[in-house]
Write a protein that holds these residues in place. Structure first.
Motif, PDB file in Angstrom:
ATOM      1  N   LYS A  89      11.939   5.073  10.973  1.00 12.61           N
ATOM      2  CA  LYS A  89      11.079   3.896  10.784  1.00 12.61           C
ATOM      3  C   LYS A  89       9.711   4.253  10.196  1.00 12.61           C
ATOM      4  O   LYS A  89       8.947   3.369   9.801  1.00 12.61           O
ATOM      5  N   ASN A  90       9.400   5.545  10.123  1.00 17.94           N
ATOM      6  CA  ASN A  90       8.086   5.965   9.638  1.00 17.94           C
ATOM      7  C   ASN A  90       8.070   6.316   8.148  1.00 17.94           C
ATOM      8  O   ASN A  90       7.057   6.783   7.631  1.00 17.94           O
ATOM      9  N   ILE A  91       9.175   6.110   7.447  1.00 24.79           N
ATOM     10  CA  ILE A  91       9.214   6.382   6.000  1.00 24.79           C
ATOM     11  C   ILE A  91       8.274   5.422   5.284  1.00 24.79           C
ATOM     12  O   ILE A  91       8.362   4.203   5.447  1.00 24.79           O
ATOM     13  N   THR A  92       7.372   5.985   4.460  1.00 30.80           N
ATOM     14  CA  THR A  92       6.408   5.167   3.720  1.00 30.80           C
ATOM     15  C   THR A  92       6.691   5.211   2.219  1.00 30.80           C
ATOM     16  O   THR A  92       7.467   6.043   1.737  1.00 30.80           O
ATOM     17  N   VAL A  93       6.013   4.341   1.501  1.00 34.92           N
ATOM     18  CA  VAL A  93       6.082   4.343   0.035  1.00 34.92           C
ATOM     19  C   VAL A  93       5.637   5.703  -0.500  1.00 34.92           C
ATOM     20  O   VAL A  93       6.244   6.248  -1.422  1.00 34.92           O
ATOM     21  N   SER A 110       0.850  -1.188   0.000  1.00 36.04           N
ATOM     22  CA  SER A 110       0.000   0.000   0.000  1.00 36.04           C
ATOM     23  C   SER A 110       0.884   1.235   0.000  1.00 36.04           C
ATOM     24  O   SER A 110       2.096   1.157   0.242  1.00 36.04           O
ATOM     25  N   LEU A 111       0.282   2.364  -0.248  1.00 38.50           N
ATOM     26  CA  LEU A 111       1.034   3.613  -0.243  1.00 38.50           C
ATOM     27  C   LEU A 111       1.508   3.975   1.158  1.00 38.50           C
ATOM     28  O   LEU A 111       2.440   4.757   1.328  1.00 38.50           O
ATOM     29  N   ASP A 112       0.874   3.378   2.166  1.00 39.52           N
ATOM     30  CA  ASP A 112       1.267   3.624   3.555  1.00 39.52           C
ATOM     31  C   ASP A 112       2.225   2.575   4.089  1.00 39.52           C
ATOM     32  O   ASP A 112       2.645   2.646   5.257  1.00 39.52           O
ATOM     33  N   THR A 113       2.571   1.578   3.274  1.00 34.86           N
ATOM     34  CA  THR A 113       3.542   0.573   3.695  1.00 34.86           C
ATOM     35  C   THR A 113       4.864   1.248   4.023  1.00 34.86           C
ATOM     36  O   THR A 113       5.326   2.129   3.304  1.00 34.86           O
ATOM     37  N   LYS A 114       5.478   0.838   5.113  1.00 30.16           N
ATOM     38  CA  LYS A 114       6.730   1.450   5.546  1.00 30.16           C
ATOM     39  C   LYS A 114       7.936   0.780   4.876  1.00 30.16           C
ATOM     40  O   LYS A 114       7.920  -0.422   4.598  1.00 30.16           O
ATOM     41  N   LEU A 115       8.955   1.581   4.639  1.00 26.55           N
ATOM     42  CA  LEU A 115      10.157   1.088   3.971  1.00 26.55           C
ATOM     43  C   LEU A 115      10.745  -0.120   4.697  1.00 26.55           C
ATOM     44  O   LEU A 115      11.110  -1.119   4.066  1.00 26.55           O
ATOM     45  N   HIS A 116      10.811  -0.050   6.023  1.00 30.59           N
ATOM     46  CA  HIS A 116      11.459  -1.135   6.768  1.00 30.59           C
ATOM     47  C   HIS A 116      10.646  -2.431   6.713  1.00 30.59           C
ATOM     48  O   HIS A 116      11.169  -3.506   7.010  1.00 30.59           O
ATOM     49  N   GLU A 117       9.373  -2.328   6.310  1.00 29.41           N
ATOM     50  CA  GLU A 117       8.546  -3.528   6.143  1.00 29.41           C
ATOM     51  C   GLU A 117       8.774  -4.192   4.792  1.00 29.41           C
ATOM     52  O   GLU A 117       8.371  -5.335   4.592  1.00 29.41           O
ATOM     53  N   CYS A 118       9.419  -3.466   3.865  1.00 35.62           N
ATOM     54  CA  CYS A 118       9.601  -3.956   2.494  1.00 35.62           C
ATOM     55  C   CYS A 118      10.967  -4.557   2.240  1.00 35.62           C
ATOM     56  O   CYS A 118      11.085  -5.550   1.506  1.00 35.62           O
ATOM     57  N   LEU A 119      11.992  -3.960   2.824  1.00 32.73           N
ATOM     58  CA  LEU A 119      13.359  -4.339   2.470  1.00 32.73           C
ATOM     59  C   LEU A 119      14.113  -4.863   3.686  1.00 32.73           C
ATOM     60  O   LEU A 119      13.916  -4.396   4.809  1.00 32.73           O
ATOM     61  N   ASP A 120      15.013  -5.800   3.430  1.00 33.61           N
ATOM     62  CA  ASP A 120      15.820  -6.399   4.494  1.00 33.61           C
ATOM     63  C   ASP A 120      17.170  -5.714   4.665  1.00 33.61           C
ATOM     64  O   ASP A 120      17.886  -5.986   5.635  1.00 33.61           O
ATOM     65  N   GLU A 121      17.535  -4.845   3.710  1.00 37.66           N
ATOM     66  CA  GLU A 121      18.824  -4.187   3.780  1.00 37.66           C
ATOM     67  C   GLU A 121      18.906  -3.284   5.024  1.00 37.66           C
ATOM     68  O   GLU A 121      17.902  -2.840   5.552  1.00 37.66           O
ATOM     69  N   SER A 122      20.140  -3.026   5.470  1.00 31.28           N
ATOM     70  CA  SER A 122      20.363  -2.213   6.665  1.00 31.28           C
ATOM     71  C   SER A 122      20.384  -0.724   6.330  1.00 31.28           C
ATOM     72  O   SER A 122      21.118  -0.291   5.441  1.00 31.28           O
ATOM     73  N   PHE A 123      19.535   0.033   7.036  1.00 31.13           N
ATOM     74  CA  PHE A 123      19.527   1.490   6.939  1.00 31.13           C
ATOM     75  C   PHE A 123      19.557   2.015   8.379  1.00 31.13           C
ATOM     76  O   PHE A 123      18.527   2.418   8.926  1.00 31.13           O
ATOM     77  N   PRO A 124      20.739   2.013   9.004  1.00 30.78           N
ATOM     78  CA  PRO A 124      20.828   2.226  10.457  1.00 30.78           C
ATOM     79  C   PRO A 124      20.289   3.555  10.964  1.00 30.78           C
ATOM     80  O   PRO A 124      19.851   3.642  12.118  1.00 30.78           O
ATOM     81  N   HIS A 125      20.311   4.595  10.132  1.00 29.68           N
ATOM     82  CA  HIS A 125      19.892   5.917  10.612  1.00 29.68           C
ATOM     83  C   HIS A 125      18.567   6.378  10.009  1.00 29.68           C
ATOM     84  O   HIS A 125      18.154   7.519  10.233  1.00 29.68           O
ATOM     85  N   PHE A 126      17.907   5.526   9.248  1.00 29.80           N
ATOM     86  CA  PHE A 126      16.657   5.911   8.590  1.00 29.80           C
ATOM     87  C   PHE A 126      15.492   5.867   9.584  1.00 29.80           C
ATOM     88  O   PHE A 126      15.394   4.963  10.422  1.00 29.80           O
TER      89      PHE A 126
END
Length: 339
Positions: A95-99, A77-93
């Motif tokens: 957690k509320n970033i959405t599509v 969905s457009l509200d899906t969060k980035l961390h729910e989609c990808l397994d790669e490490s983004f240590p400083h991103f």
């Protein structure tokens, strides 16, 4: 009788030494189809209607369409969060970033090319040569460990890295390489038979070489100036006719349903210069009315503008294989046609 539009295009070309192709269509009527300059200067091969041109960031709209197709299929969905989609490490991103944030350049993620700190796109390839940049994952080391620029949704800031992330989401959900997905689900469906994400070291025929003109009157190609293969943030090659076909397919709901097409073309955020942005597309408004949907791309040796004008059902494509001129050509056509 002299055609005012064609005369205006020729006048602009003479004034700025434009190199490329201009196509203006109103439904099935071709109002202008003109080409100038060389696709290959060394071999003196002319640009023509069938020439493929790089379009840099002009193809962010393809990435946005692909994401919206997956949303239509309820795979995210457009509200899906980035961390729910990808397994790669983004240590400083955050957690509320959405599509949605990524699509509208409001995510706040660090960019791999930040115009606030870099003046020259070629600076990117000093430590990491451009010929290594063939897959979306190759870009991650350039930004994945960076700090957020601002909180998600706080403001608009044009961001290439956000569209790299969208491409990785498309690959993860579809199970396909990004370029293969776009070829099958967008290019083929839209009748874009001559377009593709071609590598600079294996270009097909009828592809324009990008040229960088130097102050001393000499020139060089852009082969060492841009990533060797494009991806979800830019770098596809199209013909003018293919890009015109893209507008037709999008506006006639061949790529997305009516509701999702409307969502893509909705002004979701306002840019720094008063322009508006939907999903992968710029939007021009006058008196609260949308007058223009447009995409653009700039790279060394690449210059591209294309637009659809809803009131007149006209679409315009300006492709160029030098670093400037497409904007002036678009402005001249708009003025001549009263768009």
């Amino acid at each position: 009788m002299t055609n005012p539009l064609l005369s205006r295009i020729e006048q602009i070309q003479e004034n700025i030494s434009f190199t490329g192709t201009i196509l203006v269509r109103k439904k099935e009527d071709v109002l202008a189809d003109m080409s100038f300059g060389y696709a290959n200067r060394a071999e003196r091969l002319n640009n023509h209607a069938g020439t493929r041109f790089g379009i840099a960031s002009g193809c962010k709209i393809f990435t946005a369409i692909a994401i919206c197709q997956l949303v239509e299929e309820e795979k995210l969905s457009l509200d899906t969060k980035l961390h729910e989609c990808l397994d790669e490490s983004f240590p400083h991103f955050d957690k509320n970033i959405t599509v949605h944030h990524l699509l509208t350049h409001t995510s706040g993620v660090p960019d791999y090319y930040d115009e606030d700190f870099m003046d020259d796109f070629e600076e990117l390839w000093i430590e990491r040569p451009m010929y290594h940049m063939r897959r979306l994952h190759d870009f991650l080391p350039l930004f994945q460990n960076g700090e957020m620029k601002f909180a998600p949704g706080e403001r608009f800031h044009y961001n290439n890295a956000g569209f790299i992330l969208l491409g990785l989401i498309i690959e993860k959900i579809s199970g396909e390489k990004f370029t293969d997905y776009v070829q099958a689900r967008i290019f083929d469906k839209a009748g874009m038979k001559d377009s593709g994400y071609f590598a600079l070291d294996s270009l097909p025929g009828n592809t324009a070489v990008g040229y960088i003109d130097l102050k001393d009157g000499t020139w060089r190609t852009n082969v060492y100036s841009i990533p060797v293969q494009g991806g979800s943030d830019g770098g596809a090659f199209v013909t003018a006719q293919d890009m015109s076909n893209l507008w037709d397919a999008l506006m006639n709901y061949k790529l997305l349903g009516q509701a999702m097409t409307k969502e893509l073309l909705t002004p979701h955020t306002e840019g720094e210069d008063g322009s508006f942005y939907g999903y992968g597309v710029w939007i021009g408004k006058q008196n609260e009315q949308v007058v223009k949907y447009h995409v653009m791309g700039y790279d060394p040796g690449v210059n591209f503008h294309s637009a659809y004008y809803p009131a007149s059902d006209i679409n315009l494509v300006v492709c160029s294989n030098i670093s400037s001129g497409a904007f002036q050509m678009m402005m001249g056509v708009e003025e001549e046609l009263g768009l």
